[in-house]
Every structure is written in structure tokens, then in C-alpha cells.
Design a protein around this motif. Sequence first.
Motif, PDB file in Angstrom:
ATOM      1  N   PRO A  70      38.053  31.532  53.984  1.00  0.00           N
ATOM      2  CA  PRO A  70      37.088  30.764  54.777  1.00  0.00           C
ATOM      3  C   PRO A  70      35.739  31.453  54.943  1.00  0.00           C
ATOM      4  N   SER A  71      34.692  30.704  54.742  1.00  0.00           N
ATOM      5  CA  SER A  71      33.308  31.129  55.010  1.00  0.00           C
ATOM      6  C   SER A  71      32.909  32.388  54.237  1.00  0.00           C
ATOM      7  N   THR A  72      33.269  32.446  52.984  1.00  0.00           N
ATOM      8  CA  THR A  72      33.028  33.677  52.219  1.00  0.00           C
ATOM      9  C   THR A  72      32.135  33.458  50.996  1.00  0.00           C
ATOM     10  N   SER A  73      31.177  32.563  51.129  1.00  0.00           N
ATOM     11  CA  SER A  73      30.224  32.434  50.013  1.00  0.00           C
ATOM     12  C   SER A  73      29.071  33.407  50.220  1.00  0.00           C
ATOM     13  N   ARG A  74      29.249  34.364  51.083  1.00  0.00           N
ATOM     14  CA  ARG A  74      28.112  35.151  51.564  1.00  0.00           C
ATOM     15  C   ARG A  74      27.749  36.345  50.684  1.00  0.00           C
ATOM     16  N   PHE A  75      26.473  36.629  50.654  1.00  0.00           N
ATOM     17  CA  PHE A  75      25.998  37.888  50.080  1.00  0.00           C
ATOM     18  C   PHE A  75      25.009  38.503  51.055  1.00  0.00           C
ATOM     19  N   GLU A 173      20.119  25.971  50.495  1.00  0.00           N
ATOM     20  CA  GLU A 173      19.400  25.757  51.765  1.00  0.00           C
ATOM     21  C   GLU A 173      19.706  26.857  52.778  1.00  0.00           C
ATOM     22  N   ARG A 174      20.416  27.878  52.352  1.00  0.00           N
ATOM     23  CA  ARG A 174      20.730  28.975  53.284  1.00  0.00           C
ATOM     24  C   ARG A 174      19.653  30.043  53.156  1.00  0.00           C
ATOM     25  N   MET A 175      19.378  30.693  54.253  1.00  0.00           N
ATOM     26  CA  MET A 175      18.277  31.647  54.275  1.00  0.00           C
ATOM     27  C   MET A 175      18.733  33.070  54.584  1.00  0.00           C
ATOM     28  N   ALA A 278      27.354  19.375  57.062  1.00  0.00           N
ATOM     29  CA  ALA A 278      27.630  19.894  55.719  1.00  0.00           C
ATOM     30  C   ALA A 278      27.937  21.376  55.860  1.00  0.00           C
ATOM     31  N   GLY A 279      28.165  22.043  54.731  1.00  0.00           N
ATOM     32  CA  GLY A 279      28.498  23.455  54.861  1.00  0.00           C
ATOM     33  C   GLY A 279      28.360  24.212  53.569  1.00  0.00           C
ATOM     34  N   CYS A 280      28.525  25.520  53.676  1.00  0.00           N
ATOM     35  CA  CYS A 280      28.485  26.379  52.502  1.00  0.00           C
ATOM     36  C   CYS A 280      29.789  26.210  51.716  1.00  0.00           C
ATOM     37  N   VAL A 281      29.783  26.686  50.490  1.00  0.00           N
ATOM     38  CA  VAL A 281      30.966  26.618  49.637  1.00  0.00           C
ATOM     39  C   VAL A 281      32.128  27.333  50.321  1.00  0.00           C
ATOM     40  N   SER A 282      33.289  26.794  50.218  1.00  0.00           N
ATOM     41  CA  SER A 282      34.537  27.363  50.733  1.00  0.00           C
ATOM     42  C   SER A 282      34.527  27.586  52.244  1.00  0.00           C
ATOM     43  N   CYS A 283      33.762  26.769  52.939  1.00  0.00           N
ATOM     44  CA  CYS A 283      33.759  26.954  54.390  1.00  0.00           C
ATOM     45  C   CYS A 283      34.365  25.745  55.093  1.00  0.00           C
ATOM     46  N   PRO A 284      35.458  25.939  55.805  1.00  0.00           N
ATOM     47  CA  PRO A 284      36.049  24.816  56.536  1.00  0.00           C
ATOM     48  C   PRO A 284      35.287  24.499  57.823  1.00  0.00           C
ATOM     49  N   ILE A 285      34.369  25.356  58.218  1.00  0.00           N
ATOM     50  CA  ILE A 285      33.670  25.137  59.490  1.00  0.00           C
ATOM     51  C   ILE A 285      32.589  24.068  59.329  1.00  0.00           C
ATOM     52  N   ARG A 286      31.823  24.178  58.271  1.00  0.00           N
ATOM     53  CA  ARG A 286      30.764  23.203  57.976  1.00  0.00           C
ATOM     54  C   ARG A 286      29.856  22.982  59.190  1.00  0.00           C
ATOM     55  N   CYS A 287      29.131  24.020  59.543  1.00  0.00           N
ATOM     56  CA  CYS A 287      28.310  23.958  60.754  1.00  0.00           C
ATOM     57  C   CYS A 287      26.936  23.355  60.505  1.00  0.00           C
ATOM     58  N   GLU A 288      26.601  23.148  59.216  1.00  0.00           N
ATOM     59  CA  GLU A 288      25.229  22.719  58.944  1.00  0.00           C
ATOM     60  C   GLU A 288      24.961  21.287  59.411  1.00  0.00           C
ATOM     61  N   CYS A 476      31.863  37.875  54.717  1.00  0.00           N
ATOM     62  CA  CYS A 476      32.114  36.665  55.521  1.00  0.00           C
ATOM     63  C   CYS A 476      30.885  36.261  56.319  1.00  0.00           C
ATOM     64  N   CYS A 477      30.857  34.988  56.667  1.00  0.00           N
ATOM     65  CA  CYS A 477      29.842  34.473  57.583  1.00  0.00           C
ATOM     66  C   CYS A 477      30.224  34.923  58.995  1.00  0.00           C
ATOM     67  N   LEU A 478      29.243  35.282  59.783  1.00  0.00           N
ATOM     68  CA  LEU A 478      29.549  35.774  61.128  1.00  0.00           C
ATOM     69  C   LEU A 478      30.071  34.664  62.041  1.00  0.00           C
ATOM     70  N   PHE A 479      29.796  33.424  61.693  1.00  0.00           N
ATOM     71  CA  PHE A 479      30.350  32.330  62.504  1.00  0.00           C
ATOM     72  C   PHE A 479      31.878  32.350  62.470  1.00  0.00           C
ATOM     73  N   SER A 480      32.431  32.852  61.354  1.00  0.00           N
ATOM     74  CA  SER A 480      33.887  32.873  61.249  1.00  0.00           C
ATOM     75  C   SER A 480      34.490  33.817  62.280  1.00  0.00           C
TER      76      SER A 480
HETATM   77  S1  SF4 Z   1      29.980  28.567  59.272  1.00  0.00           S
HETATM   78 FE1  SF4 Z   1      28.135  27.450  58.628  1.00  0.00          FE
HETATM   79  S2  SF4 Z   1      26.724  29.054  57.876  1.00  0.00           S
HETATM   80 FE2  SF4 Z   1      28.760  29.955  58.000  1.00  0.00          FE
HETATM   81  S3  SF4 Z   1      29.618  29.736  55.948  1.00  0.00           S
HETATM   82 FE3  SF4 Z   1      30.253  27.954  57.155  1.00  0.00          FE
HETATM   83  S4  SF4 Z   1      28.761  26.344  56.810  1.00  0.00           S
HETATM   84 FE4  SF4 Z   1      27.871  28.298  56.096  1.00  0.00          FE
END
Ligand code: SF4
Lengths: 627, 83
Positions: A70-75, A173-175, A278-288, A476-480
Motif C-alpha cells: 500500500p502507498s508505495t509508489s514513492r521516491f 500530478e504529485r509534487m 483519485a490516487g497514486c499507483v498501488s494506493c488503496p487510500i486514494r486521498c487525491e 512509503c507515503c507518510l499518509f499510510s
Molecule cells: S495516500 Fe494519497 S498521496 Fe499517499 S500514496 Fe495514496 S493517493 Fe498518493
Amino acid sequence: MKLPVYLKVDLTTQAVEQMPISEEYFRLYVGGKSLAARLLLDLTEEGLDPLCPEAVCIINTGPLTGTGAPSTSRFNMTFKNVMTGGIGTSNCGGQLGVMLRRCGYDGLILTGRAEGPTVLEITDGEVSFRDGSELWGLDMEQTQQALPEHYGKLVIGPAGEHLVRYASAGSGERMAGRCGGGAVLGSKNLKAVIAYGTGEIPVARPEKFRRYVKRWINFTRKHPMTGDALPRYGSAGLVNKANATHSLPTHNFKYGHFDKADAVSGETMAETALTRNAGCVSCPIRCERRVKVENKEVKGPEYETLGLFGPNMDSDDLQAVLKLNYTCDLLGLDTISCAATIAFAMELKERGMADFGVEFGKVSELPRVVEQIAHREGIYSELANGSKWMSEKYGGGEFAIHSKGLELASYEPRRSVGMGLGYATSNRGGCHLNGGYVALLESIGVLMTDAQTTRSKAELTVFLQNSLESVSSAGCCLFSAQTFVPAIFFKLGPTHPVTRMVGGALAHMGPGVRLLLAASRLLRINTFYYVPHVEGLRLASGLPMYMGPFMEWGDRTFNLERLYNLREGLGGESDSLPGRLTREPQDPKRPDTVVRLDEMLPKYYAVRGWSDKGVPTEKRLRRLKIR
Amino acid sequence: MKVLVKYRGELARLAGRESEEMEASRVDEVLRQIKARYGAQAFKEAGRMLITVDRQSVTLLQNRRTPLKEGCTVAFLPVCGGG
Ligand code: SF4
């Protein structure tokens, strides 16, 4: 155990070389911002200008990046911070990290300066340099559209090209918003890095990992924060919450409460502007949040942007915030530093100290101002340097809201004093996340401890700073990490006696947390319901990763970043906040509504095992195996 | 005491409205009336939300025992997160 492989790219000579990471470094620093901090220290000389050709920019991943967890498309981007001169880091979503790993690389080390605008392309094992002249001048969206589809991309906009000190870089669209990473790439004439790979991302124990990820996704979906609140409202849902606890910055952090805040809240945005989430790849949270701006569906603002372009400028104009957020994203500007610098300029005008044509409550003209900042046009070139620079020229240091030179995010620390300590000690400057995000336990979360007491805040800050360092470095994304707070408290709600009792008890947990930090090495267990990331990391990396080593790794990372800052001249004296926050009570009738840094800092240094000047002791560094 | 009660999120759906007037002198009385009017599920939902009185969190006041003034606004907001 597969060791990471980095690619070293000299943009001046176009020399490219593979750089395998040693087993020792992998075991100690693993990846992400942790390993990057080590490499930045090793590979750079003291005192470099962050925008000089010799400056190094590291774009890297963690062992979980792109694994489907979950939420691991991060660099991560790591570089010398353009705003502070200390360490600069930024954790970003988008496809670049995933694609880099599919190309067989865990990170890029960029140095030098290309002769002209350049696109660095990595396709599986091949590296090439393309002429980027035609892209120069294009905004982030146009740039990405002009580049090949299906590639992972990291691009800059006009702000990065013009070396705006708080220019961001974007992937999809991620910054990578904070600290000026966009300017660093701009200084290297690097318009874009793109990657496309077809390889498999290695996982040490694939079968077990696959089963574990399934469980982890379920857990994330069921947790009230990551399964309901974040998907429903995104971080924007915090506006009303922060307002209700007087921690919503208003009028350049003069106040913490804005009567018309509801107009720019996540709830109002959901009711009036949201098209979908919407959300990043492989993220079940989809906070966007997807919202409509001038009939176009675009990414909506995060809480920090709503707060700083809204109430902090005395504005309740939601449409204006949506437009400003989109404009900043197109131009490649960090919305936090940009909005905070404009608010500072508004106060300069209010006090008759300087006039940049911006006034509190008047935001309709701001998109034009933001354009001029990004292009460094006329007087707006000064706003492109941030509020610290501005206060050095025009005065107003008392109300230039930054720490170490980086503007504070949208949490008013006088009603969240632990967050104040976090801002002051954050290695990258006024950042809530690197600061430990104690606000989540004081003023904006479900578990609310006494926001004014300094008791236990040093311990909680250290604990959370360390934990977030590790979560980020893992990929990981810190939201996770918001699943850290057990689901039961969300089910009971913030006013339930049990929630209140536990929240209250947090202020007495200092000694316990200290003991936990001291004995972390002995904690060789993993508990799924507390930090699922640890076991995931163990299975993906093959490292003996357990709760204790995970926490110690975060501690090591934080100390390493501190060493970088010290080398670059940011010591204890830079662990500070502007006078408005430490001397002027937010509520004149309540003297406790200030951040009592003088009380908290000595305790914080002691918990960290640092000297009273804020320098890690040799003993501490040896214990953390940094020396 | 006549007060304005505002519902957000799931509670608005359960109550079938976004706001209404009520007679109540404390926050817990509002909660009791929500239970009586909209049932146990709405009451449960309301109890786990962030409750504000005139935009101040009741956690900074007297929680569910917070007294209400004539004409004040009690709002039920979802608990959110971010970062
Ligand atoms: S929680 Fe939001 S910002 Fe973090 S990976 Fe998921 S969709 Fe992207």
C-alpha cells in the motif's frame, strides 16, 4: 539479499557509471532519504552553493517502492536545501521511482550542469541525454504531455528554470514540493528525468510478501482514517478541525481561528467542487481530490494549501484557492512556501514596510502574482527568495513565519506546542512531517493530548520524527502511517471518555517513550496492527527488520541529517521559531498560548542524546553506528 | 435554548438534512435528541464526530457537557487526517 544499485550521472560530461551500494550501507541506511543523507554527506564538500554544478541531487527509492504494497509508489529527492542551506528532502508519488526500479536502478545521483536544457532518459539499461530546448519554458503539464507516454517522469516548470528558491519538481500530478528541488534541477539545466523499465522489482521473500500485502491492503481499507476519512475528504478535511482548535493559521499566523473557514473546508470542497477522488499507483487510500477549475478537472489542494492560500490570507474564496493550487502546480512552485511568503508580504504592506501590491483578503489577483514569482519578473523576483530572505531585506523577522529558512506548514504551533518543537528541530526547516507531526496528537487528530503543556512533548516528538523517517525511507507515503492511531479511537470518537483518557495520558508518557527509545534495539518483534510497514520491509528487503531496528534506523537517519546540517553551519541556534510564535500569546488572555521552546529544547536534546548545544555526542553516533 | 444544529458527512445522510433547530441547553442533550429523532446509528455516528459549538471544538470546552447559549451553532464534523 539484493543490494541496491545506483546510477551516477555527471551532467557536465554526460559520464554515467553504476554505483553498487555496499552491504554495510544497505544494512545501516537501507534506502530512501536515509541512504540519500549518507551519500550526500559522503559525496559533497562542505559549503557548496546548492545551485552550483558540483551540488549533488539524489533521486532514490526504498525497498518497498513499486512492490505493490500500500502507498508505495514513492521516491525521494535529497539535495542541499535551497531555502535553508541544510539538508533538503522531498518524498514524492508518481511513476518515476517505480520505473527506475524496473530499469534495475534504486537511485540516481546527479551532479554537474548540462550545457543546455536536457532530458535524462533511462530505458531499461540504457541511459541517454536528449535535447530539452523545446521543452524549456513549458509548464509542468505541457512538459509531461510532450514526453513519451507510459514513462515515469520528474519534471520542472518555469519556477525551477528561473531558480525560484522554493521551486518544486513534479511526477504526474504529485509534487516533490518542499526545499527547492525544482531549482536544483533547473540549475543543472535538467528539465526532466524520464524512465521506462520492464524488469521485475526484486522482493526477498515473494510468496510471503504477496500474502502479507493482501492483509496489509485490507487493514488499510478497514482503518477509519485510511479507509474512510482520507478517501472521503483528503487532507482538506482538516480545515474545520484545525479551526475548531485554534490551530488554523490566520492573517500570517497572527491568529489561529478564522470565522469563515468553513467556506474553504474539505467538507465544502467535497460538496461544491469535488468531481471524484483519485490516487497514486498501488494506493488503496486514494486521498487525491479531483476538482473543477475553469471547467477543467484538475488535482485539488491539500489542507496546507487551503489553509495558507485561504485563512492565512484572510480569504474564504475556495475557487481562488483551487485556481492558485493549480497555477502553482503548473509553474512548479511549492504552495506552502509560496503562499506563506505572499502572506508575509501582505503583512509588510499592512505595516507600511514594503509594498508588493498584495493585501490581506484580496486574492483574485494572486494567480498573476504567482506567475510573476515563477518567472522572477520585476519586484516579484524578491518574493521568489522566500520569507527569510525578504525579512533580512525589509525587516519583520518577528513575523516571517519560517524555521531555518523554510516556511511553516498550516499548523499554528501556539495551539500545538509539540508541533512547534517539531518545526524548530525538523532537519529540513519548518516542516510538519520531518518535525514529527505531533499536531496529530494535540490539535487535529482523534486522540488529543493537552496541546499547551510541554510535558512529554520532547519524547513524543523524537519518537514520531524517528518513525516518520523510517516510513518515508522504506518507500512509503507518510499518509499510510496514519494507521498508527488504533481504529478503536476513531470508532469511539474524540469526545468519548476512553479516547479523552488515553489522549490525556499521552502527556504523561514521556518516561515510557524514553525507555522505549533507549531499549528499542531489544524490540525484535513485529506487530501488524501498529506499524505494518516493518514486516513488509523485512519481507521485501531481506533485512532483519523489526520494530526496534526500524525505530533505531529512523533515529540514525535523523542524526545523520543533523550532522549534514551541522556541517553546513546549522546548529542549535537554528532550532528556532519567529518571535510571533514564541513571545506573543495567540490568546492575549492566556499566556500559555506561546511555544515555550526554551523549556522544550533542552529536554529534546537530552532525549536525542545530544549536547546542550544540539550536537550529537560521539557516544550517540557510535551507538547508532554512524561513526 | 434554541440552537442551530448542523450535520456533515455520514450524519447528514442519516438525518436526511444538513441542519435544523433544536431546543437544548447542553451538547449531550443534542446527542440525545439525535438518537430520538434518527435512531441509534445516527447517535453512534454523531458521538464519534468532531463536535463544535460556535466553531470551537468541545474538547477545548467541556466536551459533551458544554453548555449552549441561545442562538449558538452546534456542528458535527467528520474526524479527518492529513499530512
Ligand atoms: S495516500 Fe494519497 S498521496 Fe499517499 S500514496 Fe495514496 S493517493 Fe498518493
